[in-house]
Design an enzyme around this catalytic site. Structure first.
Site, short mmCIF file in Angstrom:
data_model
loop_
_atom_site.label_atom_id
_atom_site.label_comp_id
_atom_site.label_asym_id
_atom_site.label_seq_id
_atom_site.Cartn_x
_atom_site.Cartn_y
_atom_site.Cartn_z
N ASP A 176 34.95 40.30 14.85
CA ASP A 176 33.70 39.67 15.26
C ASP A 176 34.01 38.79 16.48
O ASP A 176 34.81 37.84 16.38
CB ASP A 176 33.13 38.84 14.11
N TYR A 235 23.93 35.71 22.68
CA TYR A 235 23.15 34.50 22.98
C TYR A 235 23.98 33.22 23.04
O TYR A 235 23.43 32.15 23.23
CB TYR A 235 21.96 34.34 22.02
N LYS A 236 25.28 33.38 22.88
CA LYS A 236 26.16 32.20 23.00
C LYS A 236 26.73 32.18 24.42
O LYS A 236 26.02 31.89 25.37
CB LYS A 236 27.23 32.26 21.92
N ARG A 294 31.24 19.68 17.10
CA ARG A 294 31.66 20.78 17.97
C ARG A 294 31.21 20.53 19.40
O ARG A 294 30.05 20.18 19.63
CB ARG A 294 30.99 22.10 17.54
N PHE A 311 32.63 32.86 9.53
CA PHE A 311 31.21 32.51 9.56
C PHE A 311 30.53 33.17 8.36
O PHE A 311 30.71 34.37 8.12
CB PHE A 311 30.57 32.98 10.88
#
Lengths: 418, 418
Positions: A205, A230-231, A379, A133
């Protein structure tokens, strides 16, 4: 492969699903199939009442006292302890604070410092994947450029190149456990072991892992880890991130973002900096209490089940999705980029399509919320706490209909899709 | 000095107060006189409905779409533009993001970089006051220690020593505009001018200034500024902080915390870092949306008045408080540490007392909420948006009663008082 042939079979699987009751813990809009929990998790029902309590009573009525009486000061540690079991961490090793980017900066700075003080003093590279990312790469670049002591970020182009890149110049191997685009899941234990054997440290990560796949940081021998709430953890939009520092590294954990919350005695208002013992030294400044408090509502739901049960359903959901897409849409130019191998798969399934952006836009208009990532990747995130097998069936039926009828607009402007 | 002699006079002043109506914009608990808005501002009434909207509709119903449709991405800039007039900044020069500590780190890093690239390359000190808020000193120390290029923080022991300390080794003069303990307000224009004349840059922390006293960063010639939204701006507990980068410094603004939100094209997911044009480059990672959104409720109230009107009432409130304390409690060992000179006073009044901690604890038990700072200092913050002249009268009457009757417990344990 299971041979699900009808929607009724999916409904029957939902009826047998041991996680079925947990869907009621979330507030999901009607008419939507939400397959974007890998970007922003759905809202736990408890979050509304909790927000009202923090705003009305804790802030409005109790005001400044709430730093103590409502436990605001302790929130980063309390939430960290509650999150710890999901990632194989111990109590006192995790804090929820700041952003993933900033926590990664702290972890990398600490890792380089550890190396500089030990046998790895001559090592100069942070090795990571070009497909990581971007913010992870940017933060590593920001750190190394500013340190200006010959440190640099080395990007490898494929997973196969990682082992060789961890050479005697490698100070830190920094990887995202599950790739945000492809859903590829690294073998954390093997790569951490490899890093250690080569004299490097392993920084992970967990943005797409925490709450999504079983993680055991201690068993894997990881050195530091950061991640997102928050995922898959359903902590709320932009909710503070987390950082894990294992006890064995805490005494030596040192980074430049030494705000007063990382001080041994923040209210002594003393002039010299003295780092707190333990995980407190990974903190920096005053935290956004309201956003932080709601993280607890997401974590509570995980205490009703186990990561093993979540994983079992996650694989069943992604298996089903892949099987249905490949069987019903086989005449369309879709390419699976997520590993079929369970051990290498996260909790998403990504397909390429030459008009991926337009197809995703059409899906969203029809109420199937996934997202799009350059280049060409659609996705679909699967969150076992609230995604059903019938959702999978319905999503694929809508995808098939859009593709069969070419009901997507390839002239659509590309805009920010998160 | 005004000669207010009775509570009725105070009530009469409240009736004439042009800011009187604004008190209704806040939710204040009954039976409390809140004089701690300099630590945590009171709750704007609008904040509850706004929190419900963000949690229920934006997060719960619109989910991932809200990054665009609810303007979540733009919040740091939108709030920055709304805050800008309060500090003499222009649109496009302020973002609300991260914490004061982190924003100070960015500003100091950028200031040192500017110097390193210019005539100030040989300069090695960041000059500040030993009495500055500790986190500011800690962050400066964290930065200089980590850069390890001979940079160091130089602490001066008195205001009078500042000019001489800004010598030809001084790269940056870093000051907090209004001192958190004493309420002393620096002459920002004179000190910034002095810094520039000496070849240094001037970085200001407005934690106790924004919303408290008129600030005109451009007129003062400041170089960078940071500050807090959860004190006088009433943004909510731990709400994200702000950073100001004037247009003239934006092209050269460079810091190591280069997360994806500071990238020119965050969603291009490109591998090389390219800083955004403008103030966007002061951002780093994903922001805590809920805490951020409520900052707007605080800023809205300021648009109903002017900083000049707020200042006029602030000075009247602090004058009255000082006058009443000194006249009615004159037999007690109270010492005013806040300047009598209006030009040097913030929006607080601090008094020392040998049993300051115990007296403040007694005040809080009686519903007068101030706070305590080592050593011996009782702080009383005055927030003209919701503090009345009658509040001042009543607070002093209670203080007098506690002192006259020695109704405080000097054995009280000292605990964290924020």
């Amino acid at each position: 492969m299971t041979a699900v042939m009808t929607r009724a079979d999916c409904v029957a699987r939902d009826q047998r699903d041991p996680l079925r009751a947990l869907r009621a813990r979330f507030d999901l809009p009607d008419g939507i199939i939400y397959l974007d929990g890998n970007s922003l998790g759905a809202r736990p029902r408890a979050a509304l009442a909790r927000a009202q309590e923090v705003v009305s009573r804790e802030w409005g009525q109790d005001l400044i006292k709430s730093w103590n009486t409502a436990g605001w000061f302790d929130l980063p540690k309390r939430l960290g302890d509650r999150l710890a079991p999901l990632i194989g961490a111990k109590a006192g090793e995790v804090v929820v604070t700041d952003t993933t980017s900033l926590n990664l900066f702290k972890a990398l700075a600490a890792a380089l410092q550890l190396q500089a003080e030990g046998a790895g003093a001559a090592r100069r590279t942070i090795v990571t994947e070009r497909s990581n990312f971007p913010t992870d790469i940017y933060m590593a670049e920001g750190l190394t450029r500013w340190l200006d002591r010959g440190y640099r970020v080395r990007l490898v182009d494929s997973i196969e190149e990682i082992p060789a890149a961890v050479d005697d110049d490698c100070a830190v191997l920094m990887l995202t456990h599950v790739n945000y685009r492809t859903g590829y899941q690294h073998d954390m234990a093997a790569l951490s072991r490899h890093a250690h054997a080569a004299g490097a440290l392993a920084v992970w990560d967990l943005a797409h892992s925490a709450g999504a796949v079983p993680v055991d940081l201690h068993a894997a021998g990881a050195d530091f880890a950061v991640g997102c709430t928050y995922k898959y953890l359903n902590g709320g939009p932009g909710a503070p991130a987390f950082i894990w520092v294992p006890q064995r590294h805490q005494a030596a954990f040192s980074h430049p973002l030494t705000g007063w919350w990382s001080h041994a005695q923040p209210f002594a208002m003393s002039h010299g900096f003295a780092a707190a013992d333990g995980i407190g030294r990974a903190l920096c400044g005053t935290q956004p209490v309201l956003s932080l408090a709601l993280v607890e509502c997401g974590l509570e739901v995980f205490e009703e089940t186990t990561m093993a049960a979540i994983r079992e359903k996650s694989l069943a959901l992604t298996d089903l999705f892949i099987e249905l897409v490949e069987s019903t849409c086989r005449k369309h130019p879709l390419g699976l980029v997520t590993p079929r191998d369970h051990a290498r798969r996260g909790s998403q399934a990504s397909f390429t399509h030459p008009h991926g952006y337009a197809v995703m836009a059409a899906l969203i208009r029809r109420g199937v919320i996934g997202d799009y990532r350059e280049p060409e990747i659609m996705r679909f995130g699967f969150t076992p706490l609230y995604t059903s097998f019938a959702d999978v069936w319905d999503a694929v039926a809508i995808l098939k209909d859009i593709l069969d009828r070419e009901a997507y607009d390839t002239r659509a402007e590309r805009s920010a899709v998160t």
